[in-house]
Design a protein around this motif. Structure first.
Motif, PDB file in Angstrom:
ATOM      1  N   LEU A   1       9.611  16.950  11.150  1.00 21.17           N
ATOM      2  CA  LEU A   1      10.929  16.463  11.223  1.00 21.17           C
ATOM      3  C   LEU A   1      10.905  15.542  10.006  1.00 21.17           C
ATOM      4  O   LEU A   1      12.403  15.197   8.906  1.00 21.17           O
ATOM      5  N   LEU A   2      10.202  14.822   9.594  1.00 25.12           N
ATOM      6  CA  LEU A   2      10.652  13.477   8.700  1.00 25.12           C
ATOM      7  C   LEU A   2       9.135  13.931   7.611  1.00 25.12           C
ATOM      8  O   LEU A   2       9.394  13.204   6.472  1.00 25.12           O
ATOM      9  N   SER A   3       8.667  14.870   7.674  1.00 28.11           N
ATOM     10  CA  SER A   3       7.104  15.200   7.024  1.00 28.11           C
ATOM     11  C   SER A   3       7.890  15.867   5.190  1.00 28.11           C
ATOM     12  O   SER A   3       7.281  15.021   4.629  1.00 28.11           O
TER      13      SER A   3
ATOM     14  N   HIS B   1      14.994   0.107  13.551  1.00 30.13           N
ATOM     15  CA  HIS B   1      15.064   0.544  15.246  1.00 30.13           C
ATOM     16  C   HIS B   1      16.834   0.507  15.547  1.00 30.13           C
ATOM     17  O   HIS B   1      17.526   0.575  15.667  1.00 30.13           O
ATOM     18  N   MET B   2      17.716  -0.057  14.812  1.00 32.81           N
ATOM     19  CA  MET B   2      19.444  -0.762  14.679  1.00 32.81           C
ATOM     20  C   MET B   2      20.024   1.101  13.772  1.00 32.81           C
ATOM     21  O   MET B   2      21.123   0.973  13.986  1.00 32.81           O
ATOM     22  N   LEU B   3      19.234   2.313  12.796  1.00 31.69           N
ATOM     23  CA  LEU B   3      19.768   2.075  11.634  1.00 31.69           C
ATOM     24  C   LEU B   3      19.738   4.146  12.619  1.00 31.69           C
ATOM     25  O   LEU B   3      19.240   4.243  13.160  1.00 31.69           O
ATOM     26  N   PRO B   4      21.003   4.683  12.625  1.00 37.58           N
ATOM     27  CA  PRO B   4      21.111   5.710  12.838  1.00 37.58           C
ATOM     28  C   PRO B   4      20.094   6.523  12.515  1.00 37.58           C
ATOM     29  O   PRO B   4      19.563   6.711  11.183  1.00 37.58           O
ATOM     30  N   GLY B   5      20.060   8.239  12.500  1.00 44.04           N
ATOM     31  CA  GLY B   5      20.119   9.556  11.413  1.00 44.04           C
ATOM     32  C   GLY B   5      19.961   9.228   9.832  1.00 44.04           C
ATOM     33  O   GLY B   5      21.468   9.332  10.225  1.00 44.04           O
ATOM     34  N   GLY B   6      19.141   9.486   9.657  1.00 47.17           N
ATOM     35  CA  GLY B   6      19.751   9.418   7.785  1.00 47.17           C
ATOM     36  C   GLY B   6      19.746   8.531   6.983  1.00 47.17           C
ATOM     37  O   GLY B   6      19.702   8.283   6.001  1.00 47.17           O
ATOM     38  N   LEU B   7      19.779   7.276   8.147  1.00 39.37           N
ATOM     39  CA  LEU B   7      19.566   6.111   6.879  1.00 39.37           C
ATOM     40  C   LEU B   7      17.996   5.429   7.318  1.00 39.37           C
ATOM     41  O   LEU B   7      17.794   5.306   7.862  1.00 39.37           O
ATOM     42  N   HIS B   8      17.131   4.331   6.477  1.00 47.03           N
ATOM     43  CA  HIS B   8      16.094   4.043   6.240  1.00 47.03           C
ATOM     44  C   HIS B   8      16.224   3.359   5.743  1.00 47.03           C
ATOM     45  O   HIS B   8      16.879   2.524   4.157  1.00 47.03           O
ATOM     46  N   VAL B   9      14.865   2.070   5.887  1.00 51.42           N
ATOM     47  CA  VAL B   9      14.358   1.082   4.686  1.00 51.42           C
ATOM     48  C   VAL B   9      13.826   1.765   4.001  1.00 51.42           C
ATOM     49  O   VAL B   9      13.304   2.219   3.809  1.00 51.42           O
ATOM     50  N   MET B  10      14.782   1.482   2.641  1.00 51.04           N
ATOM     51  CA  MET B  10      14.228   2.046   1.921  1.00 51.04           C
ATOM     52  C   MET B  10      13.725   1.241   0.590  1.00 51.04           C
ATOM     53  O   MET B  10      13.182   1.345  -0.889  1.00 51.04           O
TER      54      MET B  10
ATOM     55  N   LEU C   1      17.178  15.425  10.495  1.00 51.84           N
ATOM     56  CA  LEU C   1      17.405  13.726  10.843  1.00 51.84           C
ATOM     57  C   LEU C   1      18.305  13.865  12.288  1.00 51.84           C
ATOM     58  O   LEU C   1      18.322  12.365  12.602  1.00 51.84           O
ATOM     59  N   LEU C   2      19.116  14.567  12.305  1.00 47.03           N
ATOM     60  CA  LEU C   2      19.992  13.776  13.556  1.00 47.03           C
ATOM     61  C   LEU C   2      18.881  14.521  14.847  1.00 47.03           C
ATOM     62  O   LEU C   2      18.912  13.597  16.170  1.00 47.03           O
ATOM     63  N   LYS C   3      18.390  15.297  14.749  1.00 46.50           N
ATOM     64  CA  LYS C   3      17.099  15.310  15.814  1.00 46.50           C
ATOM     65  C   LYS C   3      15.639  14.109  15.993  1.00 46.50           C
ATOM     66  O   LYS C   3      15.589  13.858  17.198  1.00 46.50           O
ATOM     67  N   ALA C   4      15.909  13.422  14.997  1.00 43.53           N
ATOM     68  CA  ALA C   4      14.722  12.573  14.584  1.00 43.53           C
ATOM     69  C   ALA C   4      15.846  11.390  15.381  1.00 43.53           C
ATOM     70  O   ALA C   4      14.646  10.185  15.945  1.00 43.53           O
ATOM     71  N   ASP C   5      16.081  11.252  14.743  1.00 41.68           N
ATOM     72  CA  ASP C   5      17.661   9.802  15.422  1.00 41.68           C
ATOM     73  C   ASP C   5      16.650   9.859  17.225  1.00 41.68           C
ATOM     74  O   ASP C   5      16.924   9.050  17.456  1.00 41.68           O
ATOM     75  N   ALA C   6      17.034  11.100  17.657  1.00 41.76           N
ATOM     76  CA  ALA C   6      17.496  11.227  18.986  1.00 41.76           C
ATOM     77  C   ALA C   6      15.846  10.788  19.965  1.00 41.76           C
ATOM     78  O   ALA C   6      15.830   9.940  20.703  1.00 41.76           O
ATOM     79  N   ILE C   7      14.778  11.485  19.209  1.00 42.78           N
ATOM     80  CA  ILE C   7      13.519  11.375  19.221  1.00 42.78           C
ATOM     81  C   ILE C   7      13.017   9.950  19.366  1.00 42.78           C
ATOM     82  O   ILE C   7      12.652   8.819  20.273  1.00 42.78           O
ATOM     83  N   LEU C   8      13.364   9.231  17.789  1.00 37.95           N
ATOM     84  CA  LEU C   8      13.216   7.950  17.579  1.00 37.95           C
ATOM     85  C   LEU C   8      13.823   6.676  18.350  1.00 37.95           C
ATOM     86  O   LEU C   8      13.273   6.153  19.355  1.00 37.95           O
TER      87      LEU C   8
ATOM     88  N   CYS D   1      23.412  10.609  16.389  1.00 34.67           N
ATOM     89  CA  CYS D   1      24.246  10.829  15.254  1.00 34.67           C
ATOM     90  C   CYS D   1      22.873  10.500  13.916  1.00 34.67           C
ATOM     91  O   CYS D   1      22.348   9.882  13.927  1.00 34.67           O
ATOM     92  N   ALA D   2      23.868  11.305  13.125  1.00 36.88           N
ATOM     93  CA  ALA D   2      22.929  11.432  11.700  1.00 36.88           C
ATOM     94  C   ALA D   2      24.335  10.842  10.874  1.00 36.88           C
ATOM     95  O   ALA D   2      25.026  12.131  10.515  1.00 36.88           O
ATOM     96  N   TYR D   3      24.155  10.341   9.671  1.00 33.70           N
ATOM     97  CA  TYR D   3      24.988  10.045   7.849  1.00 33.70           C
ATOM     98  C   TYR D   3      23.977  10.944   7.178  1.00 33.70           C
ATOM     99  O   TYR D   3      22.847  10.795   6.622  1.00 33.70           O
ATOM    100  N   ILE D   4      24.692  12.535   6.853  1.00 30.57           N
ATOM    101  CA  ILE D   4      24.164  13.141   5.288  1.00 30.57           C
ATOM    102  C   ILE D   4      25.345  13.289   4.496  1.00 30.57           C
ATOM    103  O   ILE D   4      26.269  13.507   4.119  1.00 30.57           O
ATOM    104  N   PRO D   5      24.373  13.400   3.428  1.00 29.69           N
ATOM    105  CA  PRO D   5      25.488  12.964   1.844  1.00 29.69           C
ATOM    106  C   PRO D   5      26.060  14.776   2.009  1.00 29.69           C
ATOM    107  O   PRO D   5      25.413  15.349   2.372  1.00 29.69           O
TER     108      PRO D   5
END
Length: 446
Positions: A121-123, A72-81, A303-310, A288-292
């Motif tokens: 968005l995340l499928s 819940h603290m992570l921005p869009g584009g970054l995940h527990v991996m 990923l930006l939209k997913a961050d807003a929704i989450l 926000c989202a961080y993208i390579p």
């Protein structure tokens, strides 16, 4: 050798620091899973448990709970991996079996009841998570394998834990989404969190389906996120970032909602005359989202939209917990209840680093946020490193606001509070009735 997992040298140094402390540690790996290579941006150790057993190096439930808080603290584009452990080679079998169990437990917890607006968005997110075991004595990597989270029988594939000075440069997408809505919630009814999420469901779908303008133009599906902006011919391109810098361009995005999204079929189920407490959400939500680099613009927008929704859904969870904890204080004439606001911090305190987030309620002191971040995020932080103005919430005026309560609840509330309050309403009603009777009597006499 399998897929490379790129790890910058400062993260490798953190692992060696854990080795020097001579204590078994388990934690989560945060980063980005790619098709050709993965990127690790942070390792976060699980907090020590007061009642932990020395015989159990990996507590899968505790690891999953920590990963849930971190996510819940992570921005869009970054995940527990993935999951890592620093433990002796002598415990390899137990540690690696425990890590594998923790890996699937964590994924199951993070994937629970995903909102329908997030599926498109995340499928397409890859689900090959990394398991890392580092020897507590020598500091060497004993195991690095990747497992398919959709296949519990997966034997795992070997991966290369590759240390490098510079893994990639990240492009930043950011936006402010305006929202102004009132939600009516009944604490005496069914699950409060479900009510809140039901109320914002249509808004989440509106975000998922919104048209997005990136840096003042509507992108096409084939556009790629570039590290530099073209100012003319290819030779006249000017680089706008330092070589080997962590962050490249920052792209400002604007979301445009379709008119049809204004009709919220879900909210209609929660009529003001049926429900009690009024929840206010008015202001600008930051995402926000961080993208390579070389990622498609459309993937970045997802990923930006997913961050807003989450972020919005997590606020519903936090608010439901707050309302349940303070249920006794939410009396019949309760004022507006406000959503928590998102605040930002960087792990290093430097402005050119990844933004991470916490949430604070109106009136909550920033020291509470600092304490939560230190405990969950395994970092050193002081109040001055938190930015609390990334979101602008409209001030709520409560002078003439009353909570709407069902008639039955109002009767019960009045009965419960009759000993502590004077019944002005009853007296006024009785006086009005007597006055009407007197007027009628005089009229008949005339």
């Amino acid at each position: 050798m399998g897929k490379s997992v790129l790890v910058e040298d400062h993260i490798a140094a953190y692992l060696q620091l854990l080795v020097k402390n001579k204590s078994n540690r388990v934690g989560v790996i945060v980063g980005k899973i790619g098709t050709q290579r993965d990127y690790v941006v942070k390792l976060i150790c699980c907090p020590f448990k007061e009642s932990s057993s020395n015989d159990q190096v990996v507590d899968s439930a505790w690891v999953a709970a920590t990963a849930d808080e971190v996510s819940h603290m992570l921005p869009g584009g970054l995940h527990v991996m993935g999951i890592f452990a620093v433990a002796p080679m002598a415990l390899s079998k137990d540690v690696q079996n425990g890590l594998r169990q923790a890996l699937y437990s964590t994924h199951k917890l993070l994937s629970r009841s995903q909102h329908s607006s997030l599926k498109p968005l995340l499928s397409d997110q890859l689900q090959m998570w990394t398991l890392l075991h580092v020897d507590l004595v020598s500091g060497k990597t004993l195991l690095c394998r990747q497992y398919d989270m959709n296949d519990k029988t997966c034997a795992g594939k070997p991966a290369e834990w590759k240390i490098t000075k510079h893994a990639t440069t990240w492009i930043v997408l950011k936006t402010l989404i305006k929202v102004n809505t009132e939600l009516y919630i009944n604490l005496a009814s069914y699950n409060v969190e479900q009510q809140l999420k039901g109320c914002v469901s249509s808004y989440c779908h509106g975000v998922a389906n919104a048209l997005v303008e990136v840096d003042g133009r509507i992108p096409t599906i084939s556009d790629l996120l570039e590290l530099e902006r073209a100012t003319g011919s290819a030779k006249s391109k000017k680089t706008k970032f330092m070589p080997h810098s962590k962050l490249g361009r920052t792209l400002t995005c604007q979301l445009y909602f379709a008119n049809s999204e204004a009709t919220d079929e879900t909210v209609k189920e929660f009529k003001p005359l049926q429900l009690g407490h009024l929840v206010k959400l008015s202001g600008s939500i930051f995402a926000c989202a961080y993208i390579p680099a070389k990622t498609t613009v459309m993937d970045g927008i997802k990923l930006l939209k997913a961050d807003a929704i989450l972020s919005l859904l997590h606020r519903c969870t936090l608010l439901s917990e707050e309302m349940q904890e303070n249920k006794q204080n939410l009396v019949s004439y309760e004022k507006y209840i406000s959503f928590p606001k998102r605040v930002a911090f960087t792990d290093s305190g430097k402005p050119d680093d990844f933004l991470y987030f916490d949430y604070v309620f109106p009136g909550e002191v920033i020291d509470d946020s600092v304490a939560r971040i230190k405990e969950t995020f395994d970092t050193i932080l002081d109040p001055g490193m938190i930015t609390d103005n990334i979101e602008l919430f409209a001030p709520v005026k409560n002078e003439n606001i009353e909570t709407i309560i069902p008639a039955k609840e109002a009767s019960e509330t009045h009965s419960a509070n009759s000993e502590g309050s004077f019944p002005y309403g009853s007296l006024l009603a009785a006086g009005a009735a007597l006055l009407s009777a007197a007027i009628a009597y005089l009229s008949l006499s005339d």
